[in-house]
Scaffold this active site. Structure first.
Site: not given
Length: 331
Positions: A87-89, A92
């Site tokens: 989710a973070d990647t 980003g």
């Protein structure tokens, strides 16, 4: 200090829980007063608006709620969360694209800065494909199918003689026919169970048994060589050791060593994607926490005496070798 830095900045990134900047007196309206061309990126779990905006926003929670985990894994087992920061990647990558769009508006069209609302949930849901459309049109919830596809067959991971795996996909009719001929089973081309893609998907278990039995007689390397010779789409399923030893990966320098003050050299990914005219490069590793504070604050008039007072009060921080914070960061 922040208000002194903002006027010379192009991009402002924050990842507090929604409402925190406002309580600090640093709402976007205030930041845009200081710098009308500022691009403000607000990262959160669930977004700046909505019933869940105040919830903690860990990526794991988003990976569950987005629908990703529900159809990841096998039907007879629990849903599977990703073993990395998915989710973070994804957020980003979406954020970087949004910043480029906003900067182009400022620089090319003479526009003003703006606020980018970047929750972890929205981008991950977007990359999962037409799940909403499929459900709305059919009323069916996509099941967990492991490595099989509900749209094409055969498509799966197969165990080789040496315990390693290959992945094989024959999503076009010509490729499926080529596969059947290569394994010595041309009669499958006219078999009603495998004659079309739709039928192959329906009878995936039986078809996988046939392909799996053939693959199991050869090592991973032998399978890759055999099917590549037959022009059948196959690839090895690598672990990280195999990736780093692969001649193609080495030739394209997907990983390179960069100087690091603690370890001498640190392996990092190559710049992706590669542009022909401005390919980009990694000049330095990630800075230590606060490594550039002194230089950045000097640009807005903070002298050595004032900086020393900031360090003493904790308003500025520099991780140094051997400090608990510095060691924790390195670990």
């Amino acid at each position: 200090l922040l208000e002194r830095l903002v006027p010379s900045a192009a991009i402002f990134v924050e990842s507090f829980r929604p409402g925190t900047l406002e309580r600090m007196g640093l709402a976007p309206q205030r930041l845009l007063e200081l710098n009308p061309k500022l691009v403000i990126v607000r990262i959160s779990g669930w977004g700046q608006e909505g019933p869940y905006q105040r919830r903690p926003g860990f990526g794991t929670l988003v990976e569950g709620m987005s629908g990703f985990a529900s159809f990841n894994g096998f039907a007879d087992r629990e849903p599977v969360l990703p073993p990395m920061y998915l989710a973070d990647t994804v957020a980003g990558l979406y954020g970087a694209t949004a910043v480029m769009i906003a900067l182009r508006e400022v620089e090319s069209n003479g526009g003003r800065g703006q606020v980018i609302d970047l929750p972890l949930l929205d981008p991950l849901f977007a990359v999962l494909g037409p799940q909403a459309a499929n459900y709305r049109l059919t009323g069916k919830v996509k099941p967990r199918t492991g490595s099989r596809s509900t749209n094409a067959g055969p498509r799966n991971a197969y165990r080789c003689q040496d315990g390693l795996y290959v992945c094989l996909s024959s999503s076009t009719q010509k490729m499926a026919e080529r596969l059947f001929r290569s394994i010595g089973r041309p009669e499958l081309i006219e078999d009603p169970r495998y004659r079309s893609n739709a039928e192959r998907v329906k009878h995936a278990e039986a078809l996988d048994a046939i392909i799996g039995a053939f693959v199991a007689q050869r090592t991973q390397a032998e399978n890759v060589a055999f099917f590549e010779q037959a022009e059948v789409t196959i690839g090895p399923i690598y672990d990280i050791r195999q990736i780093l030893e692969d001649p193609h990966v080495l030739a394209r320098e997907l990983v390179a060593d960069y100087p690091d003050p603690d370890m001498g050299a640190f392996p990092m990914h190559h710049v992706v994607p590669r542009l022909s005219g401005t390919p980009g490069s990694i000049r330095t590793p990630a800075p230590r926490l606060g490594e550039h504070n002194r230089a950045l604050l000097a640009e807005v008039g903070v002298d050595e005496a004032a900086y020393a007072r900031l360090l003493a009060t904790g308003a500025a921080y520099e991780a140094c070798e051997g400090s608990p914070a510095g060691k924790e960061e390195g670990e």
